[in-house]
Scaffold this motif. Structure first.
Motif, mmCIF file in Angstrom:
data_model
loop_
_atom_site.group_PDB
_atom_site.id
_atom_site.type_symbol
_atom_site.label_atom_id
_atom_site.label_comp_id
_atom_site.label_asym_id
_atom_site.label_seq_id
_atom_site.Cartn_x
_atom_site.Cartn_y
_atom_site.Cartn_z
ATOM 1 N N ARG A 1 10.543 -12.823 54.690
ATOM 2 C CA ARG A 1 10.181 -11.429 54.425
ATOM 3 C C ARG A 1 10.372 -11.105 52.938
ATOM 4 N NH1 ARG A 1 11.672 -6.145 57.650
ATOM 5 N NH2 ARG A 1 13.741 -6.517 56.842
ATOM 6 N N GLU A 2 11.460 -11.610 52.389
ATOM 7 C CA GLU A 2 11.699 -11.420 50.950
ATOM 8 C C GLU A 2 10.639 -12.163 50.139
ATOM 9 O OE1 GLU A 2 16.580 -11.174 51.296
ATOM 10 O OE2 GLU A 2 15.647 -12.832 50.218
ATOM 11 N N GLU A 3 10.348 -13.350 50.609
ATOM 12 C CA GLU A 3 9.347 -14.178 49.917
ATOM 13 C C GLU A 3 7.985 -13.475 49.904
ATOM 14 O OE1 GLU A 3 10.119 -17.907 49.535
ATOM 15 O OE2 GLU A 3 8.374 -18.010 48.240
ATOM 16 N N ALA B 1 7.496 -10.289 49.970
ATOM 17 C CA ALA B 1 7.562 -9.185 49.002
ATOM 18 C C ALA B 1 7.363 -9.717 47.580
ATOM 19 C CB ALA B 1 8.904 -8.467 49.114
#
Lengths: 315, 201
Positions: free
Chosen positions: A54-56, A58
């Protein structure tokens, strides 16, 4: 084999990542999604991977690394959550800080250019340094050459002195004995025979600093004589308590050294030097006197030359 | 539906005990369960996922404390079921609230002024974030900064290649490298949040 294994692992990882991306972008069918959720509720590792992805996403969103379809799905599905807005804001800020950090760092190519560009001040400094080193080397070489020349000259001088001495001995052997004693040579103060057979005595007067022919007092060596006694008339008053005598052969080798040689002064000063004759042979000798003061210094040094000739047969 | 959303200390203790006999392990499991519920709720476009996840766990804990002899067959599935109910309730409330807001239309100028104000606030917040993140960035080790600089790249293909090289250089698997980078990223984010809170105080 290891490369194949790495490639297989990469392929498996990519497939797992793709599944997570499908889930996060809402691209899964309902049943598939429910099954996936059951998995990550039970599997902490999978859940961690989902969070990372999920961070990736973003990060990839702010760097415009998503495909058009992924981007549209991301905006429709994930950007509705306020948490994801925060994630995007952080990703944007992180990108900004990373860009600033990269800009402020000196780049490798600029360093290379700096090395290649001629630096005149550095060149001048290098030349000065080289000149200085060259000058020091030249001086050192000159000093070495001078030292070598001095050594050669000294050796030459020694050879000449030895030759001269040998010539004088030959000349003295050829010439008949002088009818009158040389002025500096006083007659023996003791007879070599009769009074004391164990002594050969010589009286040395003015110091002879050069060994010019004919100026050297001499005495014959009798066969049964054991000791040499030299009476030295000092033509100076030593500034010392005692003298130290060193008897040298013609080649400069120290044969005898006396510890302390007393002297007496009754108007003129005189000293007597005695030594064993066993080591002495006919030839030229030098007696060096050093005046010794209270602190054992040697302020004065005087040398006397004399000659011992071949023994005369005793009648 | 929600009989009592106020979780008593005893009910919470009972729930933690059910998760794990060890208190620390129980706390970790609680937080993990909460995070999973947040993700589950966010995936369903819930705007208030952390709050709803907390409420879900409170409900489950209260239900288990009501009848200490009762235990769900599958705690995860039960929590998801409770979360579904809370989400439905939340959506219903949201629809009602939006309808009541719609009855009072905003004046055009007032709406514009509110948007302008929001832009200014967002810009301020962005500047604060950047200042704090720069401060936190400097507090990282040089090696950590280098790792993050090399981990990210503007070009996606280049980034993949660069990460493979970086993992090989650090003698890590690509997965381990990703975990390390995300940990650093999370640490930076926490630091930035703390800094923002200090600045806002």
């Amino acid at each position: 084999m290891p490369i194949k294994r790495i490639n297989d692992a990469r392929a498996a990882q990519a497939a797992a990542d793709q599944e997570i991306i499908h889930y996060l972008l809402g691209a899964m069918a309902e049943a598939e999604q429910a099954a996936f959720e059951t998995r990550y509720f039970a599997d902490d590792e999978l859940f961690a991977r989902v969070t990372q992805m999920r961070e990736e996403l973003a990060d990839r969103y702010v760097r415009r690394q998503l495909t058009a379809d992924e981007r549209a799905r991301y905006e429709k599905h994930l950007l509705t959550a306020s948490a994801q807005h925060e994630e995007i804001a952080f990703a944007e800020t992180l990108r900004q800080v990373l860009t600033e950090s990269a800009v402020t760092k000196p780049r490798r190519f600029s360093f290379t250019l700096r090395v290649l560009v001629p630096r005149w001040n550095l060149a001048v400094a290098a030349m000065l340094l080289m000149s200085l080193l060259g000058g020091m080397w030249w001086l050192w070489r000159g000093q070495q050459r001078l030292n070598a020349e001095v050594i050669a000259l000294r050796a030459d001088q020694n050879v000449r002195a030895a030759r001269e001495l040998a010539l004088q001995q030959q000349l003295a052997a050829l010439q008949p004995p002088a009818p009158t004693p040389v002025p500096q040579v006083s007659p023996p103060f003791q007879q070599t025979t009769g009074v004391d057979e164990t002594y050969v005595a010589l009286q040395l007067s003015a110091p002879t600093r050069s060994n010019a022919a004919g100026e050297v007092p001499n005495a014959p060596l009798p066969v049964n004589t054991h000791r040499l006694k030299l009476k030295i008339n000092l033509d100076f008053a030593p500034r010392a308590n005692s003298l130290r005598a060193t008897l040298r052969s013609a080649d400069g080798k120290a044969l005898v050294k006396s510890a302390r040689l007393p002297f007496r002064c009754n108007g003129n000063c005189s000293a007597t030097f005695e030594t064993n004759l066993s080591k002495l042979r006919p030839g030229n000798y030098e007696l060096v006197l050093n005046a010794i003061d209270d602190e054992d210094n040697k302020p004065d040094a005087v040398s006397y030359l004399f000659q011992l000739t071949a023994p005369k047969s005793v009648p | 539906m929600r009989k009592d959303c106020t979780l008593t200390a005893s009910a919470f203790e009972h729930f933690l005990q059910h998760l794990d006999a060890q208190r620390e392990a129980a706390a970790r499991k609680y937080l993990s369960l909460h995070a999973k519920l947040v993700l589950w709720l966010e995936h369903r476009q819930c705007g208030n996922a952390p709050e709803l996840a907390s409420r879900t766990l409170e409900t489950v804990a209260a239900r288990m404390f009501e009848d200490v002899l009762w235990q769900p067959d599958d705690l995860m599935a039960y929590c998801v079921g409770v979360a579904k109910n809370h989400l439905l309730h939340y959506r219903r409330e949201l629809v009602l609230r939006q309808a009541s807001f719609a009855e009072v239309p905003l004046h055009f100028e007032a709406q514009q002024a509110r948007e302008a104000q929001r832009d200014v606030m967002e810009k301020d917040a962005q500047e604060k974030r950047a200042t704090c993140l720069r401060h936190c960035w400097q507090r990282l080790d040089a090696d950590e900064r280098r790792l993050l600089e090399q981990y990210y790249h503007e070009d996606w293909q280049q980034q993949l290649h660069q990460r493979q090289q970086l993992a090989a250089r650090l003698r890590l698997t690509e997965n381990a490298l990703r975990t390390r980078a995300h940990r650093l990223r999370a640490a930076l984010r926490d630091c930035m949040k703390r800094c923002e809170e200090r600045v806002c105080r």
